[in-house]
Design an enzyme around this catalytic site. Structure first.
Site, mmCIF file in Angstrom:
data_model
loop_
_atom_site.group_PDB
_atom_site.id
_atom_site.type_symbol
_atom_site.label_atom_id
_atom_site.label_comp_id
_atom_site.label_asym_id
_atom_site.label_seq_id
_atom_site.Cartn_x
_atom_site.Cartn_y
_atom_site.Cartn_z
ATOM 1 N N LYS A 167 1.971 5.606 -6.930
ATOM 2 C CA LYS A 167 2.387 6.153 -5.628
ATOM 3 C C LYS A 167 3.895 6.094 -5.470
ATOM 4 C CE LYS A 167 -1.439 4.018 -3.203
ATOM 5 N NZ LYS A 167 -1.365 2.571 -3.050
ATOM 6 N N LYS A 185 1.381 4.841 -16.020
ATOM 7 C CA LYS A 185 0.249 5.116 -15.136
ATOM 8 C C LYS A 185 0.732 5.912 -13.913
ATOM 9 C CE LYS A 185 0.064 1.681 -11.836
ATOM 10 N NZ LYS A 185 -0.344 0.687 -10.943
ATOM 11 N N LYS A 220 7.499 -5.291 -10.477
ATOM 12 C CA LYS A 220 8.074 -5.048 -9.144
ATOM 13 C C LYS A 220 9.308 -5.918 -8.924
ATOM 14 C CE LYS A 220 3.908 -3.585 -6.698
ATOM 15 N NZ LYS A 220 2.925 -3.966 -5.689
#
Ligand code: TYM
Length: 329
Positions: free
Chosen positions: A196, A193, A112
């Site tokens: 969202k 993976k 992130k």
């Protein structure tokens, strides 16, 4: 007394079948054997900028989806993290025993942080807040998808470090992964993976996607250059479709193998579409009922917060007294 489980979902983006198969489906099954607390972790969501009105909408939507996926509010507590102030308070107390190097090593933080120009302190401290969510309820078991395993190891490290320095305080929580679906991959990029925040229109299947869209996305899913299913040589895209089928259908390994071996990819995909549509239909139906009655949802969230608050406060007070600081009057 039953052992306790705690888990959580961030109310950001659209909940997808990875969240369902990795976490929510397992929660619905486990809730009868444990005293269960399921959190909508809005304080985690704000570690990156969120539009306030949209965040509020997503908190309610996530809570409604928990119930639609089978969490029974009479059985389990559905808690909005920010409604129980002890989570944030315990997070601070734990931050003070957590070496910064432990946090900098977290792979989710590294991923992130690499995408941000300026990295907020909240993003670094995110796993400490997660540890607080778990330790505040002295949870014995944490049912999550595989991507949270590293955060759970860190939670145990923090708990151990606190116990060693200040005396036995925290229960050591175990990680509980589902047997099938612990890591659902993106349909368009099966090496990554399902997430969202990924952008591709065919990346994930939302829990509220209509059947026509589910069909479109699955029929476009990345496979490989084989013409048909071969369990020895199949690539990650085909393996992922089979995992999704198996997790929704509940078939055992032997039945899956004999049914799919040699099946052409078009037919494999049709089977997957049917299983996913059939699995999501009751969830979508229940979701529509819940959102039609906002007072019901508000009542569940208020009652759940009231139910867990005394326990959360007791842990915070215990930790504060161990540290030698004042507890709330
Ligand atoms: P979050 O919101 O990213 O995901 C919620 C749950 O869904 C699982 N999951 C997946 N499982 C299988 N395949 C996937 N592709 C997939 N994507 C997500 C996650 O493993 C998770 O179980 N940090 C957590 C939220 C959290 C939490 C907690 C979890 C905060 N406090 C305390 C457990 C206990 C997160 O961001 O999950």
């Amino acid at each position: 007394m039953k052992p306790r489980i705690l888990s959580g979902v961030q109310p950001t983006g659209n909940l997808h079948i990875g969240n369902y198969l990795g976490a929510l489906k397992n929660w619905a099954k486990l809730q009868y054997d444990y005293e269960s607390i399921f959190c909508i972790v809005d304080l985690h969501a704000i570690t990156v900028y969120q539009d306030p009105a949209e965040l509020r909408r997503k908190i309610d939507q996530t809570a409604a989806l928990f119930i639609a996926c089978g969490i029974d509010p009479k059985q389990s507590s559905v808690v909005v993290q920010s409604m129980v102030p002890g989570h944030a308070e315990l997070a601070w107390l734990l931050t003070c025993v957590t070496p910064v190097g432990w946090l900098e090593r977290m792979t989710q933080y590294k991923d992130k942080a690499a995408k941000q120009e300026s990295v907020g302190t909240g993003l670094l401290c995110y796993p400490v807040l997660m540890a607080a969510d778990i330790l505040i309820y002295q949870a014995n078991c944490v049912p999550v998808g595989d991507d949270q395993s590293q955060h759970l190891e860190l939670t145990r490290d923090i708990a151990q470090r606190f116990n060693a320095a200040y005396g036995e305080t925290f229960v050591m929580p175990e990680t509980r992964l589902p047997t099938v679906g612990a890591r659902v991959m993106g349909l368009d990029e099966p090496e990554k993976k399902m997430s969202k925040s990924a952008e591709g229109p065919n990346h994930s299947i939302g829990l509220l996607d209509p059947p026509s869209l589910i069909k479109k996305k699955i029929m476009r899913a990345t496979t490989d250059s084989n013409p048909a299913v071969d369990f020895e040589t199949m690539g990650p895209g085909v393996a992922n479709l089979i995992t999704i089928f198996q997790a929704f259908s509940g078939w055992d390994d032997a039945s899956v193998k004999s049914h799919f071996s040699g099946l052409r990819y078009g037919d494999l995909k049709k089977n997957v579409v049917e299983a996913v549509v059939a699995g999501l239909e009751p969830i979508q139906h229940k979701y529509a009922e819940i959102v039609a009655d906002p007072a019901y949802l508000r009542g569940v969230l208020r009652e759940s917060a009231e139910r867990v608050m005394p326990f959360a406060n007791a842990t915070v007070n215990l930790v504060k007294s161990r540290l030698g600081i004042y507890t709330a009057a």
